[in-house]
Scaffold this motif. Structure first.
Motif, PDB file in Angstrom:
ATOM      1  N   PRO A  19       0.846  -1.221  -0.074  1.00 60.17           N
ATOM      2  CA  PRO A  19      -0.271  -0.201   0.008  1.00 60.17           C
ATOM      3  C   PRO A  19       0.879   1.157   0.079  1.00 60.17           C
ATOM      4  CG  PRO A  19      -0.635  -1.468   1.815  1.00 60.17           C
ATOM      5  CD  PRO A  19       0.682  -1.966   1.157  1.00 60.17           C
ATOM      6  N   PRO A  20       0.463   2.462  -0.721  1.00 56.16           N
ATOM      7  CA  PRO A  20       1.074   3.618  -0.620  1.00 56.16           C
ATOM      8  C   PRO A  20       0.951   4.001   0.594  1.00 56.16           C
ATOM      9  CG  PRO A  20      -0.944   3.817  -1.976  1.00 56.16           C
ATOM     10  CD  PRO A  20      -0.587   2.322  -1.645  1.00 56.16           C
ATOM     11  N   ARG A  21       1.486   5.268   0.918  1.00 57.58           N
ATOM     12  CA  ARG A  21       1.451   6.013   2.170  1.00 57.58           C
ATOM     13  C   ARG A  21      -0.083   6.516   2.455  1.00 57.58           C
ATOM     14  NH1 ARG A  21       6.762   9.245   3.226  1.00 57.58           N
ATOM     15  NH2 ARG A  21       8.082   7.339   3.278  1.00 57.58           N
ATOM     16  N   SER A  22      -0.388   6.979   1.289  1.00 57.65           N
ATOM     17  CA  SER A  22      -1.960   7.601   1.083  1.00 57.65           C
ATOM     18  C   SER A  22      -2.992   6.387   0.855  1.00 57.65           C
ATOM     19  CB  SER A  22      -1.967   8.560  -0.308  1.00 57.65           C
ATOM     20  OG  SER A  22      -1.437   7.568  -1.457  1.00 57.65           O
ATOM     21  N   ALA A  23      -2.714   5.281   1.186  1.00 58.18           N
ATOM     22  CA  ALA A  23      -3.778   4.371   0.971  1.00 58.18           C
ATOM     23  C   ALA A  23      -5.134   4.505   1.821  1.00 58.18           C
ATOM     24  CB  ALA A  23      -3.261   2.991   1.509  1.00 58.18           C
ATOM     25  N   SER A  24      -4.945   5.041   3.186  1.00 55.99           N
ATOM     26  CA  SER A  24      -6.230   5.199   3.991  1.00 55.99           C
ATOM     27  C   SER A  24      -7.010   6.603   3.135  1.00 55.99           C
ATOM     28  CB  SER A  24      -5.957   5.671   4.938  1.00 55.99           C
ATOM     29  OG  SER A  24      -7.157   5.785   5.866  1.00 55.99           O
ATOM     30  N   ALA A  25      -6.328   7.497   2.796  1.00 56.94           N
ATOM     31  CA  ALA A  25      -7.157   8.614   2.083  1.00 56.94           C
ATOM     32  C   ALA A  25      -7.587   8.211   0.724  1.00 56.94           C
ATOM     33  CB  ALA A  25      -6.240   9.716   2.119  1.00 56.94           C
ATOM     34  N   ASN A  26      -6.739   7.492   0.001  1.00 54.06           N
ATOM     35  CA  ASN A  26      -7.146   6.588  -1.224  1.00 54.06           C
ATOM     36  C   ASN A  26      -8.415   6.127  -1.014  1.00 54.06           C
ATOM     37  OD1 ASN A  26      -4.926   8.200  -2.229  1.00 54.06           O
ATOM     38  ND2 ASN A  26      -3.885   5.938  -2.812  1.00 54.06           N
ATOM     39  N   ILE A  27      -8.764   5.256  -0.017  1.00 51.49           N
ATOM     40  CA  ILE A  27      -9.837   4.255   0.095  1.00 51.49           C
ATOM     41  C   ILE A  27     -11.174   5.378   0.349  1.00 51.49           C
ATOM     42  CG2 ILE A  27     -10.995   2.889   1.870  1.00 51.49           C
ATOM     43  CD1 ILE A  27      -9.037   1.274  -0.092  1.00 51.49           C
ATOM     44  N   VAL A  28     -10.898   6.504   1.200  1.00 47.29           N
ATOM     45  CA  VAL A  28     -11.980   7.312   1.352  1.00 47.29           C
ATOM     46  C   VAL A  28     -12.302   7.897  -0.058  1.00 47.29           C
ATOM     47  CG1 VAL A  28     -12.510   9.485   2.335  1.00 47.29           C
ATOM     48  CG2 VAL A  28     -11.250   7.926   3.708  1.00 47.29           C
ATOM     49  N   THR A  29     -11.470   8.162  -0.849  1.00 51.66           N
ATOM     50  CA  THR A  29     -11.718   8.923  -1.993  1.00 51.66           C
ATOM     51  C   THR A  29     -12.412   7.846  -2.893  1.00 51.66           C
ATOM     52  OG1 THR A  29      -9.798  10.322  -2.106  1.00 51.66           O
ATOM     53  CG2 THR A  29     -10.844   9.743  -4.149  1.00 51.66           C
TER      54      THR A  29
END
Length: 117
Positions: A52-62
């Motif tokens: 997972p990229p560092r931004s994975a959590s934010a990406n899921i939200v998106t």
């Protein structure tokens, strides 16, 4: 409303085929394979990425936000449940999970491992 999770994941509303990105299709697959069940953000991350990229959590939200918008006009509703999400699948569609889909199966989800605990 029609949806398919074997082969290419797709959903069709009365207005026609709903256009989804690859990641949106993967999230939708997880929801359709586990209807009316809360799936944590962490489990979605594991389902979507090997690394997972560092931004994975934010990406899921998106992806979930975009999926909600794409599902307007269909019978599917994505709800936030604590730190996860649940997709309300209408009772008349709960048996339409796909031929051969077994509990815990991840068929149709790109780069997906089991979402079960």
């Amino acid at each position: 409303m029609e949806f398919a999770i074997l082969g290419t994941v797709r959903i069709t509303s009365p207005e026609g085929r709903v256009q989804l990105s690859g990641k949106q299709r993967a999230v939708l697959s997880a929801f359709l394979l586990h209807p009316n069940t809360t799936i944590s953000r962490e489990r979605l991350i594991v389902a979507l990425w090997d690394s997972p990229p560092r931004s994975a959590s934010a990406n899921i939200v998106t992806y979930v936000h975009q999926l909600r918008r794409a599902l307007i006009g269909t019978a599917l509703r994505v709800r936030t449940e604590g730190s996860g999400y649940s997709c309300d699948l209408p009772p008349d569609r709960r048996g339409a999970r796909g031929v051969g889909a077994q509990p815990g199966s991840t068929m149709g989800v790109a780069h997906t491992r089991s979402l079960q605990g």
